[in-house]
Design a protein around this motif. Structure first.
Motif, mmCIF file in Angstrom:
data_model
loop_
_atom_site.group_PDB
_atom_site.id
_atom_site.type_symbol
_atom_site.label_atom_id
_atom_site.label_comp_id
_atom_site.label_asym_id
_atom_site.label_seq_id
_atom_site.Cartn_x
_atom_site.Cartn_y
_atom_site.Cartn_z
ATOM 1 N N LEU A 122 -13.987 31.782 44.353
ATOM 2 C CA LEU A 122 -12.791 31.945 45.011
ATOM 3 C C LEU A 122 -12.643 33.610 45.412
ATOM 4 O O LEU A 122 -13.389 34.457 44.754
ATOM 5 C CB LEU A 122 -11.302 31.972 44.383
ATOM 6 N N GLU B 108 -3.437 32.302 43.406
ATOM 7 C CA GLU B 108 -3.641 31.149 42.491
ATOM 8 C C GLU B 108 -2.899 31.872 41.169
ATOM 9 O O GLU B 108 -2.282 31.144 40.569
ATOM 10 C CB GLU B 108 -5.180 30.947 42.150
ATOM 11 N N GLY C 169 -0.492 27.159 47.986
ATOM 12 C CA GLY C 169 -1.548 26.554 47.549
ATOM 13 C C GLY C 169 -1.691 25.212 47.719
ATOM 14 O O GLY C 169 -1.752 24.680 48.939
ATOM 15 N N GLU D 298 -7.490 34.702 47.610
ATOM 16 C CA GLU D 298 -7.308 33.444 46.956
ATOM 17 C C GLU D 298 -6.864 33.490 45.462
ATOM 18 O O GLU D 298 -6.239 32.730 45.011
ATOM 19 C CB GLU D 298 -8.408 32.398 47.101
#
Ligand SMILES: NC(=O)C1=CN([C@@H]2O[C@H](COP(=O)(O)OP(=O)(O)OC[C@H]3O[C@@H](n4cnc5c(N)ncnc54)[C@H](O)[C@@H]3O)[C@@H](O)[C@H]2O)C=CC1
Ligand SMILES: [Mg+2]
Ligand SMILES: [Mg+2]
Ligand SMILES: [Mg+2]
Ligand SMILES: [Zn+2]
Length: 450
Positions: free
Chosen positions: A6, A14, A43, A10
């Motif tokens: 990631l 998350e 997401g 990102e």
């Protein structure tokens, strides 16, 4: 196959969504303080933090997200809002919270285009001739030029959303003094600036500072001649004024709504509606006085002497199942566009009755409960749009072809998709500057909790 690593962004999204799903408020707050832009991030399957907290019943997280200005409108890939999710999973305390938070603060009902009171109207100054004259020749006074009720603008493309914005051209007394002295020119006092100058300003310290006054100058002089007065060379009068009136900043849209409506009134009511004699402008351009000393309009207060406003009801009609709404299209609309039904209020008619009559006339649908939501000045030429939600008591559609080409029930899902994803050829909604758009958006967010 090994999953791709990631990116840093990102990863933080998350962690944020995970904190919302677990109800970890300290972690969520810490991440938001660091990176406020996380608030509406999505997401897997378009789920936002608000949806995840609503799904798992974390009331305090939902509350915190709303207080940070979280958007309640987004839908996930199943077209559910956070409200739908809370309701589906039986978290009624959360669905109630999502339906109840203050509309203005939570962004459900934003300020409507054309409705910002940018200037302080100071209506008491309209009868003070000495004050008005002093303001006219003040070097700080701002003049706006209108040719046949269209404002002179310049175009700038520096807006952060990269949308094209039109900006009103501003003039000083020296640049327009010959024009405002011409007998046919209409001069409208719009008000004074609300902004205060820095306290370091010497006039503020001396106590002699006055906020600059603004005037609209209406003329039917040749537009090319008027343009020669400009210092900049990218100024123009828009060719399709109605569409171009939607391209101003919120601040300027409010000023244009006031100025344009008053100027259109002067344009259409040059003669006394009571006796047909000539009239003169008074009260900073907010009154026309009949020149015939015998005229009835000079006795007592006469409403034809003052600018006209036409009240119009505009309503989103909700199906008795609360899950669909009624939209119609006029022949003149672009292909695929549907909007709320609307109509002029008739003399001696209450708002609720006008809503019921117009809906039945145009679509054949009967309406019971009517609730006022918000209003919008619409200076084309001088409407006041009165926005309502209305609950239908019948569902059969029979369109009056003279007014509406087609009317149809649309599901919440169809509307939410069109609002959120846009570019849906089957259903195009009116632009966000219109009250029609905002009523539709409001219904999606509030779920018509009448
Ligand atoms: N801001 C927004 O979101 C929207 C604004 N509008 C505005 O609402 C207004 C009214 O909607 P319509 O469906 O056209 O009304 P409507 O359904 O009452 O039909 C218009 C007809 O009503 C008659 N009428 C009665 N009183 C009138 C008056 N004071 N001025 C002009 N015509 C009058 C005329 O025959 C006209 O053709 C329109 O001017 C339109 O610009 C309409 C929809 C959306
Ligand atoms: Mg109508
Ligand atoms: Mg009608
Ligand atoms: Mg009508
Ligand atoms: Zn008269």
């Amino acid at each position: 196959m090994a999953s791709l690593p990631l990116s840093a962004k990102e990863e933080i999204v998350e962690r944020f969504l995970d904190a919302a799903a677990r109800g970890d408020l300290p972690q969520l707050r810490m991440l938001l303080t660091h990176t406020p832009s996380l608030i509406n991030q999505t997401g897997y399957s378009g789920w936002t933090a608000l949806m995840l907290a609503a799904r798992n019943g974390h009331y305090n997280v939902v509350e915190a997200l709303l207080s940070h200005g979280c958007d309640k409108l987004p839908v996930n890939s199943s077209s559910q809002t956070a409200y739908d999710i809370a309701k589906f999973w039986g978290h009624s305390h959360i669905s109630n919270l999502l339906a109840q938070t203050d509309d203005r603060c939570s962004g459900v009902l934003p300020e409507l285009y054309f409705s910002r009171e940018t200037l302080d109207r100071q209506s008491d100054k309209r009868t003070d001739k000495t004050w008005l004259e002093a303001q006219q020749s003040d070097p700080n006074t701002v003049y706006l030029l209108f040719s046949n009720v269209n404002p002179m603008v310049s175009r700038c493309e520096e807006d952060k959303s990269s949308e094209v914005l039109d900006k009103l051209c501003r003039f000083r007394y020296d640049e327009v003094k010959d024009l405002i002295q011409k007998p046919k020119t209409k001069l409208i006092f719009l008000g004074v600036e609300k902004k205060k100058p820095p306290s370091s300003c010497s006039q503020v310290q001396e106590g002699s500072w006055e906020p600059p006054a603004w005037f609209a100058v209406g003329t039917d002089e040749d537009a090319t001649e008027l343009l020669k007065r400009c210092r900049e060379d990218n100024c123009f009068f828009p060719e399709s004024p109605n569409r171009n009136l939607l391209k101003f900043s919120e601040e300027e849209a409010g000023i244009v709504a006031h100025a344009r409506s008053v100027l259109v009134w002067h344009d259409r009511y040059s003669f006394c509606p009571t006796c047909g004699s000539g009239t003169s402008l008074e009260e900073g351009g907010h009154k026309r006085r009949c020149l015939n000393s015998e005229c009835r309009s000079l006795k007592g207060v006469h409403n034809t002497c003052y600018p006209r406003v036409d009240p119009v009801v505009i309503m989103l009609v909700v199906h008795p199942d609360r899950n669909q709404c009624l939209l119609g299209r006029k022949k003149s609309f672009p292909v695929g566009m549907f909007s709320c039904l609307a109509g002029f209020i008739e003399p001696g008619e209450a708002i609720e009755d006008a809503v019921r009559r117009e809906v039945e006339e145009e679509s054949g649908v009967k309406v019971g409960l009517v609730r006022y939501i918000c209003s919008q000045p619409w200076p084309m030429p001088s409407n006041l749009m009165i926005g309502c939600l209305a609950i239908a008591t019948s569902t059969n559609i029979k369109v009056d072809q003279n007014e509406i080409e087609e009317a149809q029930w649309f599901t919440r899902q169809q509307i939410a998709e069109s609002l959120h994803r846009g570019a849906n050829p089957a259903l195009m909604l009116p632009p966000s500057q219109t009250i029609a758009h905002q009523l539709i958006r409001y219904w999606i967010c509030k779920n018509a909790n009448l």
